[in-house]
Design a protein around this motif. Structure first.
Motif, PDB file in Angstrom:
ATOM      1  N   ILE A  98       0.824  -1.212   0.000  1.00 51.92           N
ATOM      2  CA  ILE A  98       0.000   0.000   0.000  1.00 51.92           C
ATOM      3  C   ILE A  98       0.856   1.259   0.000  1.00 51.92           C
ATOM      4  N   ALA A  99       2.023   1.193   0.623  1.00 49.53           N
ATOM      5  CA  ALA A  99       2.951   2.333   0.608  1.00 49.53           C
ATOM      6  C   ALA A  99       3.615   2.450  -0.763  1.00 49.53           C
ATOM      7  N   ILE A 100       3.962   1.314  -1.356  1.00 50.06           N
ATOM      8  CA  ILE A 100       4.589   1.299  -2.679  1.00 50.06           C
ATOM      9  C   ILE A 100       3.630   1.803  -3.742  1.00 50.06           C
ATOM     10  N   GLY A 245      23.300   1.357   5.475  1.00 57.56           N
ATOM     11  CA  GLY A 245      22.212   2.287   5.179  1.00 57.56           C
ATOM     12  C   GLY A 245      21.145   1.751   4.265  1.00 57.56           C
ATOM     13  N   HIS A 246      21.404   0.609   3.618  1.00 57.35           N
ATOM     14  CA  HIS A 246      20.386   0.049   2.727  1.00 57.35           C
ATOM     15  C   HIS A 246      19.530  -0.939   3.516  1.00 57.35           C
ATOM     16  N   THR A 247      18.374  -0.472   3.922  1.00 61.72           N
ATOM     17  CA  THR A 247      17.443  -1.320   4.658  1.00 61.72           C
ATOM     18  C   THR A 247      16.063  -1.244   4.012  1.00 61.72           C
ATOM     19  N   VAL A 308       5.864   5.424   2.775  1.00 66.32           N
ATOM     20  CA  VAL A 308       5.381   5.957   1.499  1.00 66.32           C
ATOM     21  C   VAL A 308       6.485   6.774   0.836  1.00 66.32           C
ATOM     22  N   GLU A 309       7.164   7.597   1.625  1.00 68.95           N
ATOM     23  CA  GLU A 309       8.237   8.431   1.098  1.00 68.95           C
ATOM     24  C   GLU A 309       9.433   7.590   0.662  1.00 68.95           C
ATOM     25  N   LYS A 310       9.806   6.616   1.478  1.00 71.23           N
ATOM     26  CA  LYS A 310      10.985   5.791   1.200  1.00 71.23           C
ATOM     27  C   LYS A 310      10.800   4.961  -0.071  1.00 71.23           C
ATOM     28  N   MET A 314      12.479   5.119  -4.147  1.00 73.09           N
ATOM     29  CA  MET A 314      13.051   4.010  -4.922  1.00 73.09           C
ATOM     30  C   MET A 314      12.323   3.816  -6.243  1.00 73.09           C
ATOM     31  N   VAL A 315      10.999   3.894  -6.214  1.00 70.66           N
ATOM     32  CA  VAL A 315      10.206   3.731  -7.433  1.00 70.66           C
ATOM     33  C   VAL A 315      10.572   4.805  -8.457  1.00 70.66           C
TER      34      VAL A 315
END
Length: 323
Positions: A98-100, A245-247, A308-310, A314-315
């Motif tokens: 839902i966030a993506i 930092g990549h989580t 949602v922001e994170k 990436m998208v």
């Protein structure tokens, strides 16, 4: 002579209408609650949703039923709940999808602003898993191999969190060539990895992957989290392999229509937290590679907005869109 009594009557009606929502919130719940799960039966969202349904039934003393409404990456169920009456009797159980989807999918019948986060109940990190015959033992080994020869990675489908996280890692962070092989779900992707048909499987650790790695049938080479997972303690993190930092993780959350009374949201949040805190549910969650999560509605809402922001970042970096 009728004017003054009529005024009194209208005033009384207005006061009654204003008081009705508060009275309904105070009496909540007084009937059946439906948890609309955004994915098919048998998946992780469904499994966790049924844990929650049982816990709510026991704690709220009302019948709580699960209704699966899969399709459109979770958007069908989300739209249904977003437009439902904000009375606490129709709730959404969904995942990071839902966030993506807020950035990934243009054609949605709802907006995330039409939903209120009640609770984020469980979370599991994204991971990279491979066949035991693959010589790579960590993400650094995999990236080194990919610099010499392009690799393939499978996922449960285009636009899944695992697809986006892995493609972002390979293309933006590691800057190596990796071809995405989408499958119709996690099971065929897992089978392709077992059969050595793809180089690596990008998947949420919780569920099938953790069990396969723990059994030695597959090899975990990286977890996108700050620390190792208790269910597979020998699998290193991305940070340990030189990519701090990549989580990224997949979580299961419960949502209500945005205008639901805060008292109802608080009552549901308390009951869900108590369910997740129970030793039986915690044991079930950790056994499948998920971390139990509890918190206030405000904390859950803040986490959702951050997600949602994170994922949106990436998208956009990958220029992905699904219509």
């Amino acid at each position: 002579m009728l004017v003054r009594p009529l005024r009194h009557t209208l005033a009384a009606v207005a006061l009654a209408l204003l008081a009705a929502p508060a009275q309904a919130a105070d009496a909540y719940p007084s009937g059946k609650i439906t948890l609309v799960v955004a994915f098919a039966p048998g998946g992780v969202a469904d499994t966790v949703g049924r844990f929650i349904a049982q816990g709510l039934t026991e704690r709220l003393k009302q019948n709580v039923v699960v209704e699966n409404r899969g399709g459109a990456g979770g958007n069908i169920a989300a739209a249904l709940v977003a437009h439902a009456a904000p009375d606490g009797y129709t709730l959404l159980v969904t995942t990071t999808a839902i966030a993506i989807n807020e950035t990934l999918r243009d054609t949605k019948q709802f907006s995330a602003s039409e939903l209120k986060t009640v609770a984020i109940a469980a979370s599991s990190p994204e991971s990279l898993v491979t066949n035991p015959n693959n010589p790579a033992n960590n993400v650094a080994d995999l990236v080194k191999a990919a610099k010499d020869k392009p690799i393939t990675f499978g996922s449960a489908g285009v636009g899944s969190g695992s697809h986006i996280e892995a493609e972002y890692f390979f293309k933006v962070i590691a800057k190596v060539q990796a071809t995405h092989v989408p499958f119709q779900g996690g099971a065929p992707a897992m089978n392709a990895t077992l059969g050595n048909q793809i180089d690596v499987w990008a998947t949420t650790l919780g569920g099938g992957a953790a069990a396969q790695v723990a059994a030695g049938k597959l090899k975990g080479i990286g977890i996108a989290d700050e620390q190792r997972a208790a269910v597979v303690p020998n699998v290193p993190t991305f940070k340990e392999a030189g990519f701090p930092g990549h989580t990224a993780s997949s979580w299961i959350g419960v949502f209500a229509p945005a205008k639901t009374d805060p008292k109802i949201v608080a009552a549901l949040n308390t009951a869900i937290n108590d369910t997740i805190k129970s030793s039986a549910v915690q044991e079930k969650l950790t056994s499948i590679g998920f971390d139990p999560m509890t918190g206030t509605p405000d904390q859950a809402e803040a986490l959702f907005k951050a997600e949602v922001e994170k994922w949106g970042r990436m998208v956009k970096a990958l220029d992905l869109k699904i219509n």
